[in-house]
Design an enzyme around this catalytic site. Structure first.
Site, PDB file in Angstrom:
ATOM      1  N   ASN A  13      -5.831  -4.588  -6.593  1.00  0.00           N
ATOM      2  CA  ASN A  13      -6.587  -3.608  -5.433  1.00  0.00           C
ATOM      3  C   ASN A  13      -6.896  -2.373  -5.491  1.00  0.00           C
ATOM      4  OD1 ASN A  13      -9.181  -4.103  -3.285  1.00  0.00           O
ATOM      5  ND2 ASN A  13      -7.465  -3.578  -1.798  1.00  0.00           N
TER       6      ASN A  13
ATOM      7  N   LYS B 143     -11.635   1.818 -15.121  1.00  0.00           N
ATOM      8  CA  LYS B 143     -12.293  -0.260 -14.068  1.00  0.00           C
ATOM      9  C   LYS B 143     -12.857  -0.833 -16.291  1.00  0.00           C
ATOM     10  CE  LYS B 143     -12.079   0.110  -9.948  1.00  0.00           C
ATOM     11  NZ  LYS B 143     -10.634  -0.867  -9.754  1.00  0.00           N
TER      12      LYS B 143
ATOM     13  N   TYR C 209     -13.849   7.144 -13.234  1.00  0.00           N
ATOM     14  CA  TYR C 209     -13.524   5.527 -12.931  1.00  0.00           C
ATOM     15  C   TYR C 209     -14.437   4.938 -13.718  1.00  0.00           C
ATOM     16  CZ  TYR C 209     -14.369   2.228  -8.989  1.00  0.00           C
ATOM     17  OH  TYR C 209     -14.359   1.700  -8.263  1.00  0.00           O
TER      18      TYR C 209
ATOM     19  N   ASP D 115       0.751  -1.034  -0.230  1.00  0.00           N
ATOM     20  CA  ASP D 115       0.760   0.295  -0.297  1.00  0.00           C
ATOM     21  C   ASP D 115       0.591   0.892  -0.035  1.00  0.00           C
ATOM     22  OD1 ASP D 115      -3.634   0.116   1.128  1.00  0.00           O
ATOM     23  OD2 ASP D 115      -1.633   1.880   0.570  1.00  0.00           O
TER      24      ASP D 115
ATOM     25  N   VAL E 157       0.957   2.255  -6.435  1.00  0.00           N
ATOM     26  CA  VAL E 157       0.833   1.543  -7.646  1.00  0.00           C
ATOM     27  C   VAL E 157       0.749   2.475  -9.138  1.00  0.00           C
ATOM     28  CG1 VAL E 157      -0.262  -0.364  -6.969  1.00  0.00           C
ATOM     29  CG2 VAL E 157      -1.476   1.492  -7.953  1.00  0.00           C
TER      30      VAL E 157
HETATM   31  N1  LIG Z   1     -15.957  -0.018  -1.855  1.00  0.00           N
HETATM   32  C1  LIG Z   1     -17.084  -0.064  -2.743  1.00  0.00           C
HETATM   33  O1  LIG Z   1     -18.443   0.528  -2.581  1.00  0.00           O
HETATM   34  C2  LIG Z   1     -16.485  -0.071  -3.825  1.00  0.00           C
HETATM   35  C3  LIG Z   1     -17.023  -1.507  -5.253  1.00  0.00           C
HETATM   36  C4  LIG Z   1     -17.022  -2.169  -6.153  1.00  0.00           C
HETATM   37  C5  LIG Z   1     -15.172  -1.798  -6.279  1.00  0.00           C
HETATM   38  N2  LIG Z   1     -14.394  -0.475  -5.273  1.00  0.00           N
HETATM   39  C6  LIG Z   1     -12.912  -1.405  -5.765  1.00  0.00           C
HETATM   40  O2  LIG Z   1     -12.571  -1.776  -4.867  1.00  0.00           O
HETATM   41  C7  LIG Z   1     -10.862  -1.979  -4.568  1.00  0.00           C
HETATM   42  C8  LIG Z   1     -10.675  -1.790  -2.946  1.00  0.00           C
HETATM   43  O3  LIG Z   1     -11.159  -0.364  -2.835  1.00  0.00           O
HETATM   44  P1  LIG Z   1     -11.970   0.039  -1.196  1.00  0.00           P
HETATM   45  O4  LIG Z   1     -13.414   0.543  -1.513  1.00  0.00           O
HETATM   46  O5  LIG Z   1     -11.228  -0.805  -0.167  1.00  0.00           O
HETATM   47  O6  LIG Z   1     -11.003   1.465  -0.347  1.00  0.00           O
HETATM   48  P2  LIG Z   1      -9.997   1.661   0.701  1.00  0.00           P
HETATM   49  O7  LIG Z   1     -10.247   3.467   0.131  1.00  0.00           O
HETATM   50  O8  LIG Z   1     -10.843   1.058   1.610  1.00  0.00           O
HETATM   51  O9  LIG Z   1      -8.648   1.199   0.006  1.00  0.00           O
HETATM   52  C9  LIG Z   1      -8.442   0.977  -0.776  1.00  0.00           C
HETATM   53  C10 LIG Z   1      -6.786   1.600  -0.489  1.00  0.00           C
HETATM   54  O10 LIG Z   1      -6.207   1.906  -1.706  1.00  0.00           O
HETATM   55  C11 LIG Z   1      -4.690   2.205  -0.981  1.00  0.00           C
HETATM   56  N3  LIG Z   1      -4.179   2.891  -2.555  1.00  0.00           N
HETATM   57  C12 LIG Z   1      -4.953   4.404  -3.064  1.00  0.00           C
HETATM   58  N4  LIG Z   1      -4.260   4.556  -4.318  1.00  0.00           N
HETATM   59  C13 LIG Z   1      -3.133   3.833  -4.449  1.00  0.00           C
HETATM   60  C14 LIG Z   1      -2.636   3.718  -4.766  1.00  0.00           C
HETATM   61  N5  LIG Z   1      -1.890   4.357  -5.931  1.00  0.00           N
HETATM   62  N6  LIG Z   1      -1.063   3.133  -4.672  1.00  0.00           N
HETATM   63  C15 LIG Z   1      -1.263   2.174  -3.830  1.00  0.00           C
HETATM   64  N7  LIG Z   1      -2.691   1.833  -2.964  1.00  0.00           N
HETATM   65  C16 LIG Z   1      -2.954   2.818  -2.492  1.00  0.00           C
HETATM   66  C17 LIG Z   1      -5.340   3.332  -0.207  1.00  0.00           C
HETATM   67  O11 LIG Z   1      -4.459   3.720   0.561  1.00  0.00           O
HETATM   68  C18 LIG Z   1      -6.004   2.313   0.693  1.00  0.00           C
HETATM   69  O12 LIG Z   1      -5.383   1.680   1.922  1.00  0.00           O
HETATM   70  C19 LIG Z   1     -10.400  -0.509  -5.776  1.00  0.00           C
HETATM   71  O13 LIG Z   1     -10.172  -1.149  -6.683  1.00  0.00           O
HETATM   72  C20 LIG Z   1     -12.620   0.225  -5.792  1.00  0.00           C
HETATM   73  O14 LIG Z   1     -11.664   0.829  -6.923  1.00  0.00           O
HETATM   74  C21 LIG Z   1     -14.550  -0.455  -4.450  1.00  0.00           C
END
Ligand SMILES: NC(=O)c1ccc[n+]([C@@H]2O[C@H](COP(=O)([O-])OP(=O)(O)OC[C@H]3O[C@@H](n4cnc5c(N)ncnc54)[C@H](O)[C@@H]3O)[C@@H](O)[C@H]2O)c1
Length: 252
Positions: free
Chosen positions: A89, A159, A155, A36, A63
């Site tokens: 992720n 995706k 977004y 992360d 990333v």
């Molecule tokens: N929460 C939702 O409703 C939802 C729905 C569909 C998809 N997603 C996808 O799920 C994945 C995880 O998201 P989440 O909801 O658990 O969010 P979250 O914000 O709780 O976790 C995301 C993590 O990614 C890290 N991050 C962000 N940018 C980064 C970078 N440039 N390099 C390294 N780390 C980075 C953040 O520090 C965080 O720890 C994402 O790809 C998101 O698009 C989320």
């Protein structure tokens, strides 16, 4: 112990779904690289895994930076000698902007993290997998990678691109011991809202017209179960699929 002796990288694993995936993978016997750009958060997750009897290391990875990704894979090999599973992720939201309102800066930032970072990690992993003769990629995509208005233009497009990348990679390497699948979560209770800036009132209003059809918000642990199946040998015949985990939201 469905991942006994496997080595897995999980990006964005300091929070939300990445954290839940890292913890479940470790519980199932995997050695986990908790990656992360929030390094303190990654360290806390790795410490928690070790305290529970699992094996993990933390890695500071943005990333969006190629050098960070190269270092992530090099450190994984140095620590554990191989890589079996890559979970892409890490991701960020846009501000729900429709195309008429999106700035170049926001578009580039969302694509750098959600799309280019995923492609680069897949490129490095694939070359390791080809050398080893096996490997699995699990991309955490989104319902926004399958449907048109679960978020803003940036977004949604970022995706959808990963959906295409997932299918292309699956087919290209189908005879090379590599599988690649995606997860399309619906709304999940995480911290992703914190990555939203400069919210478009118009875009938010349009996006919300479909929110009422969402049966419920999910828990990160419910997505981790699907990531476990896709990362394990139990899904050996599943390749190139983007599977929704959304309580039926995209079924409407
Ligand atoms: N929460 C939702 O409703 C939802 C729905 C569909 C998809 N997603 C996808 O799920 C994945 C995880 O998201 P989440 O909801 O658990 O969010 P979250 O914000 O709780 O976790 C995301 C993590 O990614 C890290 N991050 C962000 N940018 C980064 C970078 N440039 N390099 C390294 N780390 C980075 C953040 O520090 C965080 O720890 C994402 O790809 C998101 O698009 C989320």
């Amino acid at each position: 112990m469905r991942l006994q002796d496997k080595v897995a990288i999980v990006t964005g694993a300091a929070s939300g779904m990445g954290k839940a995936i890292a913890e479940l993978y470790a519980k199932e016997g995997a050695k986990v690289v908790v990656s992360d750009y929030n390094f303190e958060g990654a360290q806390a997750v790795a410490e928690g895994i070790k305290a529970a009897g699992g094996e993990a290391i933390a890695n500071r990875t943005n990333v969006a930076e190629l050098g960070d990704l190269e270092n992530l894979f090099a450190e994984t090999k140095a620590a554990f000698g191989k890589l079996d599973i890559l979970v892409n992720n890490a991701g960020i939201m846009d501000g729900m902007e429709p195309v008429g309102e999106i700035s170049d800066e926001k578009w580039d930032r969302v694509f750098a993290v959600n799309t280019t970072g995923v492609m680069r990690a897949m490129r490095i992993a694939t070359n390791i997998f080809l050398e080893q003769g096996h490997g699995v990629i699990v991309n955490n995509i989104s319902a926004g990678g399958l449907r048109g208005a679960r978020a803003g233009a940036a977004y949604t497009a970022s995706k959808h691109a990963v959906t295409g990348l997932t299918k292309n990679t699956a087919y290209m390497y189908a005879n090379s011991g590599i599988r690649c699948n995606g997860i399309a979560p619906g709304g999940v209770e995480t911290n992703i809202g914190a990555s939203m800036t400069g919210i478009s009132q118009f875009g938010m209003g349009r996006q919300q017209t479909g929110s009422g059809t969402m049966p419920r918000v999910g828990k990160p642990e419910e997505i981790a179960q699907l990531a476990l199946f896709l990362g394990s040998d139990e899904s050996s015949f599943v390749n190139g699929q983007v599977i929704a985990a959304d309580a039926g939201w995209t079924a409407y």
